[in-house]
Design a protein around this motif. Structure first.
Motif, PDB file in Angstrom:
ATOM      1  N   ASP A   2       0.753  -1.184  -0.111  1.00  0.00           N
ATOM      2  CA  ASP A   2      -0.110   0.196  -0.154  1.00  0.00           C
ATOM      3  C   ASP A   2       0.947   1.276   0.024  1.00  0.00           C
ATOM      4  O   ASP A   2       0.364   2.401  -0.264  1.00  0.00           O
ATOM      5  N   VAL A   3       2.098   1.222   0.115  1.00  0.00           N
ATOM      6  CA  VAL A   3       3.105   2.222   0.163  1.00  0.00           C
ATOM      7  C   VAL A   3       3.856   2.575  -1.024  1.00  0.00           C
ATOM      8  O   VAL A   3       4.417   1.589  -1.788  1.00  0.00           O
ATOM      9  N   LEU A   4       3.395   3.668  -1.528  1.00  0.00           N
ATOM     10  CA  LEU A   4       4.069   4.445  -2.841  1.00  0.00           C
ATOM     11  C   LEU A   4       5.819   4.581  -2.817  1.00  0.00           C
ATOM     12  O   LEU A   4       6.433   4.067  -3.473  1.00  0.00           O
ATOM     13  N   LEU A  19       8.271  -3.739  12.959  1.00  0.00           N
ATOM     14  CA  LEU A  19       7.193  -3.382  11.782  1.00  0.00           C
ATOM     15  C   LEU A  19       7.012  -4.541  10.676  1.00  0.00           C
ATOM     16  O   LEU A  19       8.067  -5.151  10.317  1.00  0.00           O
ATOM     17  N   ARG A  20       5.899  -4.844  10.674  1.00  0.00           N
ATOM     18  CA  ARG A  20       5.472  -5.929   9.666  1.00  0.00           C
ATOM     19  C   ARG A  20       4.703  -5.463   8.291  1.00  0.00           C
ATOM     20  O   ARG A  20       3.599  -4.665   8.702  1.00  0.00           O
ATOM     21  N   PRO A  21       5.185  -5.352   7.204  1.00  0.00           N
ATOM     22  CA  PRO A  21       4.470  -4.808   6.091  1.00  0.00           C
ATOM     23  C   PRO A  21       2.939  -5.122   5.867  1.00  0.00           C
ATOM     24  O   PRO A  21       2.030  -4.251   5.739  1.00  0.00           O
ATOM     25  N   LEU A  65       1.103  -3.011   8.567  1.00  0.00           N
ATOM     26  CA  LEU A  65       0.945  -1.773   8.170  1.00  0.00           C
ATOM     27  C   LEU A  65      -0.040  -1.556   7.221  1.00  0.00           C
ATOM     28  O   LEU A  65      -0.607  -0.426   7.341  1.00  0.00           O
ATOM     29  N   GLY A  66       0.029  -2.423   6.158  1.00  0.00           N
ATOM     30  CA  GLY A  66      -1.108  -2.345   5.284  1.00  0.00           C
ATOM     31  C   GLY A  66      -2.372  -2.482   5.614  1.00  0.00           C
ATOM     32  O   GLY A  66      -3.315  -1.857   5.210  1.00  0.00           O
ATOM     33  N   ARG A  67      -2.759  -3.137   6.541  1.00  0.00           N
ATOM     34  CA  ARG A  67      -4.095  -3.326   7.393  1.00  0.00           C
ATOM     35  C   ARG A  67      -4.592  -1.953   7.880  1.00  0.00           C
ATOM     36  O   ARG A  67      -5.675  -1.556   7.738  1.00  0.00           O
ATOM     37  N   SER A  96       2.934  -4.779  15.575  1.00  0.00           N
ATOM     38  CA  SER A  96       4.244  -4.406  15.013  1.00  0.00           C
ATOM     39  C   SER A  96       4.053  -2.914  14.804  1.00  0.00           C
ATOM     40  O   SER A  96       5.259  -2.064  14.615  1.00  0.00           O
ATOM     41  N   VAL A  97       2.991  -2.535  14.258  1.00  0.00           N
ATOM     42  CA  VAL A  97       2.914  -1.030  14.148  1.00  0.00           C
ATOM     43  C   VAL A  97       2.655  -0.246  15.285  1.00  0.00           C
ATOM     44  O   VAL A  97       2.797   1.116  15.369  1.00  0.00           O
ATOM     45  N   ARG A  98       2.201  -0.687  16.386  1.00  0.00           N
ATOM     46  CA  ARG A  98       2.069  -0.036  17.723  1.00  0.00           C
ATOM     47  C   ARG A  98       3.170  -0.054  18.613  1.00  0.00           C
ATOM     48  O   ARG A  98       3.303   0.857  19.546  1.00  0.00           O
TER      49      ARG A  98
END
Length: 228
Positions: free
Chosen positions: A55-57, A118-120, A123-125, A184-186
């Protein structure tokens, strides 16, 4: 990172202090010599995971540290000098403005640089959930601060990071993202206790290289004797 050439996806802005001043609260447990190495490793693992998220450009890192800038640029991040030099929130607002100078319709997210686990996919969710709102944020593991703040295209980011930023972002009208399975995002890292929690989740290779088993045990002992 999206590689299909579409002008879609999130642009992330990641702030990073000069390493000599970063992560001062880690010193009691990790030691002063290791502290700047850990700050850099956290940032490298954070940006590596962010760029691996579908989801990251792109990722813009706002920093004046030349060593960190070189390493993060090598990963594929765009390094932006901290021109305002007025602290974290000014750096984030400036970074967002630079992103939108290049891509006016960018959806922008501010992301902490100290998320070594961090897990990709996680992060996407979180980003997918945030896309439903003009502005949204994710609280940190302590439920006091913020690790992620998003702004939809055409919406000002208006960052209010630092200290009890969860309450400030909520009061500013941003919607809090309530999502399970996003540990992982927190999991930001400010203290030795935070680092042990991140290690338990599983950190990226840069942090793992800084904290092998023996050193992790020493940090655990430092946390125990210093009370965190």
């Amino acid at each position: 990172m999206r590689r299909d050439g579409a002008d879609a996806g999130w642009s992330l802005v990641v702030p990073l202090k000069p390493l000599v001043r970063a992560k001062s609260r880690l010193s009691p447990a990790a030691g002063e010599a290791l502290r700047p190495q850990l700050a850099l490793a956290f940032a490298l693992d954070t940006v590596t995971a962010a760029l691996a998220c579908e989801d990251v450009l792109d990722v813009a890192v706002v920093t004046d540290d030349p060593v960190a800038g070189e390493g993060l640029a090598a990963l594929g991040a765009r390094v932006v000098a901290d021109v305002p030099a007025r602290g974290l929130n000014a750096a984030l607002a400036y970074g967002a403005s630079r992103v939108r100078r290049r891509r006016a319709a960018a959806a922008v997210a501010a992301l902490n640089a100290d998320l070594p686990a961090l897990r990709p996919a996680e992060l996407g969710r979180v980003l997918s959930a945030a896309a439903a709102f003009p502005r949204a944020f994710l609280a940190d593991a302590a439920e006091i601060g913020t690790t992620l703040l998003t702004a939809a295209p055409g919406v000002e980011l208006a960052p209010a990071f630092g200290g009890p930023s969860r309450a400030r972002h909520r009061e500013s009208g941003a919607r809090e993202i309530m999502l399970s399975g996003a540990d992982s995002v927190r999991r930001d890292v400010d203290t030795g206790e935070d680092l042990l929690a991140a290690l338990a989740l599983g950190v990226g290779r840069h942090t793992a290289r800084c904290v092998p088993g023996a050193r992790a045990r020493a940090i655990a002992e430092g946390v125990r004797t210093s009370g965190g």
